[in-house]
Design a protein around this motif. Structure first.
Motif, mmCIF file in Angstrom:
data_model
loop_
_atom_site.group_PDB
_atom_site.id
_atom_site.type_symbol
_atom_site.label_atom_id
_atom_site.label_comp_id
_atom_site.label_asym_id
_atom_site.label_seq_id
_atom_site.Cartn_x
_atom_site.Cartn_y
_atom_site.Cartn_z
ATOM 1 N N VAL A 1 52.619 79.753 38.865
ATOM 2 C CA VAL A 1 51.892 80.996 39.102
ATOM 3 C C VAL A 1 52.696 82.138 38.483
ATOM 4 O O VAL A 1 53.813 82.423 38.916
ATOM 5 C CB VAL A 1 51.673 81.249 40.600
ATOM 6 C CG1 VAL A 1 50.888 82.538 40.813
ATOM 7 C CG2 VAL A 1 50.954 80.072 41.236
ATOM 8 N N VAL A 2 52.146 82.763 37.455
ATOM 9 C CA VAL A 2 52.896 83.770 36.693
ATOM 10 C C VAL A 2 52.239 85.140 36.695
ATOM 11 O O VAL A 2 52.784 86.095 36.140
ATOM 12 C CB VAL A 2 53.102 83.295 35.235
ATOM 13 C CG1 VAL A 2 53.952 82.042 35.192
ATOM 14 C CG2 VAL A 2 51.758 83.062 34.538
ATOM 15 N N GLY A 3 51.053 85.278 37.290
ATOM 16 C CA GLY A 3 50.387 86.579 37.292
ATOM 17 C C GLY A 3 49.763 86.901 35.947
ATOM 18 O O GLY A 3 49.555 86.019 35.107
ATOM 19 N N TYR A 4 49.497 88.173 35.738
ATOM 20 C CA TYR A 4 48.844 88.605 34.493
ATOM 21 C C TYR A 4 49.821 89.460 33.688
ATOM 22 O O TYR A 4 50.277 90.506 34.166
ATOM 23 C CB TYR A 4 47.582 89.410 34.800
ATOM 24 C CG TYR A 4 46.735 89.688 33.586
ATOM 25 C CD1 TYR A 4 45.694 88.838 33.243
ATOM 26 C CD2 TYR A 4 46.989 90.784 32.776
ATOM 27 C CE1 TYR A 4 44.913 89.076 32.121
ATOM 28 C CE2 TYR A 4 46.216 91.022 31.644
ATOM 29 C CZ TYR A 4 45.187 90.173 31.326
ATOM 30 O OH TYR A 4 44.439 90.409 30.215
ATOM 31 N N PRO A 5 50.143 89.058 32.462
ATOM 32 C CA PRO A 5 51.109 89.827 31.666
ATOM 33 C C PRO A 5 50.457 91.044 31.012
ATOM 34 O O PRO A 5 49.362 90.949 30.452
ATOM 35 C CB PRO A 5 51.550 88.823 30.600
ATOM 36 C CG PRO A 5 50.356 87.940 30.410
ATOM 37 C CD PRO A 5 49.687 87.845 31.763
#
Length: 674
Positions: free
Chosen positions: A166-170
């Motif tokens: 889970v890395v989120g939105y860049p």
């Protein structure tokens, strides 16, 4: 290190890829890049503008229909795209492949899978999925990825959990370094003017563009205002974002006014516009909302009504709940081609005017947006890609997905049942919170514009019609009447399947029974439409329902009475009975009793039952005198058998006889019922 990036079609896929590429370039000065996309999509100009080389392949979205022709075309285009991708991979020989979604990434990843099996590709694959619900092709190519980065935990359900992070939105680094004064100076904007930024995504949004143009006359009356309008570059057979917007603005007489309204086709450095803006009008995609939070900007959000799982509306409502935004919904309306979804320009202008005049509220919304939790997404993604590049295995994952949030279900028929339960258990419309009622009415609008006539059961439009009545959605009354009277023919195939007009008989019947039934027929236009449907509609259930509704309205209406009199000659017994009952409720004409006499001795017992009911109601309302009805009673009673099949008629006659006798001057007149 050689990096190949692929993904495109929309900003939600292209901009994350560019953010990743720019961060890699910032950290690795010797890195080599190649972007693979489609020639006619956003990446074709956005990628070269950031000084990255790009190559193009053929790609096509997986067809939603099950048409054999569409499936064959898809397979052929995909096959050719894979061949092109194999050539690109063999020439560039990337060490890391980064895919950010969109169907354009499928050829490259399939080509890599083929080459990997025969030992000609050893690239490590990082797949990024920005949506909560992955597209079908991403679900398939996700099996070829060594690591899958997701923006929402829910998306992990569609991938191998051992590979998910889970890395989120860049967001691009420029959004982390916004400078209001410098951006306004670069854009040539007065430091003290109020700036509204309006855009509908990378390709633009027709409904947003058209609504803003409709709102311009109201905004033109405001002082100290500048509108930055990014129309997008979409060009299709029925809409050209740039040309059509320019023409509409010129029609308003604003074409040469560059002081307060500034239309732009596209803006590569949109972070400057964010920095300069006091208020943003936008869609509700995850990328856009993340940028709003990073920039700390208040927003008026227009969710895309056709978004999968309606996720944009869910995103927008959450932002509104937290005080960072206000939501304005698309509504169903009647256009040149029938039902369509649009934003009311007057409503948009009014909302903008109210927000811009309340600086205290704008400041509070901006502070709320800035406080929303944000991940250091680029750093997380760099860690994942770094592990892949060095062939290190990432840390084992143990994700716990949140429970599904309570609220309206996505399925149309389940939504209908849910609304019925909410109204029944919550005390009706009056007890419902305004924001919740507005959202549910938006759901009705979403369903109304559905053209999927073949859906079972009955279709989404049918549920939308029912919701209009259940939710007392008075603003959509004219739309229901349009559907009821729509006489556009359908194709031969649909006629073979039982259709007659664009909105089938079942839909038209439910317009009357559910829609008008919920709203009431207490206005002239509604009764006029019902009268037309009663006389002209080819579906007997629509005619019968129209007759019943005219009777239930209880309004004396000459046009309605005339239509009901015509309906007495209808070929359907259901329609005739409904017309007889309705005439008893609203009939007043001098020709009514003679017309009813024609049914006294009718062989159909239902007709005679209807006549007795009409006579009884007419006496009760004072339309018929007791004396004139009494003169007819002996003949009716004498000819009415008393055996069981006509027992109801016999009882009705007995009640009418007693009613007439009690009403006649001089006391009761005993009329014996056989």
């Amino acid at each position: 290190m050689r990096y190949l990036l692929t993904g495109g079609g929309t900003g939600g896929h292209v901009y994350p890829a560019l953010a990743i590429a720019e961060e890699i370039r910032r950290r690795q000065s010797d890195a080599r890049f190649l972007y693979v996309g489609r020639r006619d999509k956003l990446e074709a100009w956005a990628v070269p503008a950031r000084d990255f080389p790009i190559r193009f392949v053929r790609a096509r979205a997986y067809p939603r229909s099950r048409s054999v022709r569409a499936l064959v075309a898809f397979a052929l285009v995909l096959a050719w795209g894979i061949v092109q991708s194999i050539i690109i991979l063999l020439r560039f020989r990337p060490q890391v492949i980064v895919g950010t979604g969109g169907y354009v990434s499928a050829p490259i990843l399939f080509a890599h899978g083929l080459l990997q099996k025969i030992g000609l590709s050893r690239a490590r694959v990082f797949l990024y999925e920005p949506n909560a619900h992955p597209g079908m092709l991403n679900q398939v190519v996700g099996r070829l990825a060594h690591r899958v980065g997701i923006a929402f935990e829910q998306a992990g359900r569609w991938f191998d959990m051992k590979r998910v992070a889970v890395v989120g939105y860049p967001v691009r680094r420029e959004f982390l370094e916004l400078d209001r004064d410098a951006s306004r100076a670069a854009l040539g904007l007065d430091p003290d003017v109020q700036v509204v930024l309006v855009f509908g995504g990378s390709g633009g949004a027709r409904v947003v563009n058209e609504a803003l143009v409709a709102a311009l006359p109201r905004l033109a009356r405001m002082d100290n205002l500048c509108v930055l309008h990014i129309t997008g570059r979409y060009r299709g057979p029925d809409y050209d974002a740039v040309a059509d917007t320019r023409e509409a603005v010129a029609h308003l007489g604003l074409a040469n006014d560059a002081t307060w309204y500034r239309p732009l086709e596209y803006m590569d450095d949109i972070h400057r516009a964010y920095a300069a803006a006091d208020l943003v009008v936008c869609r509700g995609g995850a990328g856009t909302l993340t940028e709003l939070c990073v920039a700390g900007k208040p927003a008026l959000i227009v969710p895309l009504a056709t978004a999968a799982e309606d996720h944009q509306a869910a995103n927008a409502r959450e932002m509104e709940r937290l005080g960072a935004a206000q939501v304005i919904y698309q509504r169903a309306r009647w256009g040149d081609l029938g039902l369509e979804s649009a934003v009311d320009g007057e409503e948009l202008g009014r909302c903008l005017q109210d927000l811009l005049s309340d600086t205290g509220r704008l400041n509070a919304m901006a502070q709320a947006a800035a406080k929303l939790p944000q991940r250091d997404s680029l750093a997380l993604i760099m860690d994942e890609i770094g592990q892949l590049a060095t062939e290190r295995r990432g840390a084992p994952l143990n994700l716990e997905f949140p429970l599904r949030r309570s609220g309206p279900p996505a399925d149309a028929n389940a939504l209908l049942r849910w609304v019925q339960a909410q109204l029944r258990e919550g005390g009706g419309i009056g007890a419902m919170a305004p924001a919740e009622l507005a959202y549910l009415r938006y759901q009705a609008d979403r369903l109304l514009v559905s053209r999927a006539w073949y859906e079972v059961p009955l279709g989404r439009c049918n549920v939308g019609i029912k919701l209009v009545g259940l939710l007392a959605y008075e603003a959509q009354r004219p739309l229901l009447l349009k559907i009821l009277l729509d006489r556009r023919p359908v194709s031969r195939l649909r006629r073979l399947c039982g259709g007659d007009y664009q909105h089938g008989g079942i839909l038209r019947r439910n317009v009357v029974e559910w829609g008008i039934g919920g709203l009431g027929a207490d206005d002239v236009s509604t009764r006029a439409a019902l009268a037309v449907a009663l006389v002209e509609d080819p579906y007997f259930e629509v005619r019968a329902a129209s007759a019943r509704m005219l009777g239930e309205a209880g309004a004396v209406d000459a046009a309605a009475e005339s239509a009901l009199m015509q309906a007495l000659d209808d070929r359907s017994p259901d329609v005739v009975v409904a017309a007889l009952n309705a005439l008893g409720e609203i009939g007043t004409g001098s020709g009514l009793l003679p017309r009813l006499r024609g049914f006294y001795l009718h062989p159909n017992g239902q007709f005679r039952q209807g006549v007795v009911g009409a006579l009884a109601r007419g006496v009760e309302r004072g339309v018929f005198s007791a004396d004139e009805v009494a003169r007819d009673l002996d003949g009716i009673i004498a000819s009415s058998p008393h055996f069981t099949p006509t027992f109801a008629l016999n009882e009705s006659l007995r009640a009418l006889s007693q009613q007439v006798g009690a009403s006649r001057e001089g006391g009761s007149r005993d009329v014996r019922v056989l």
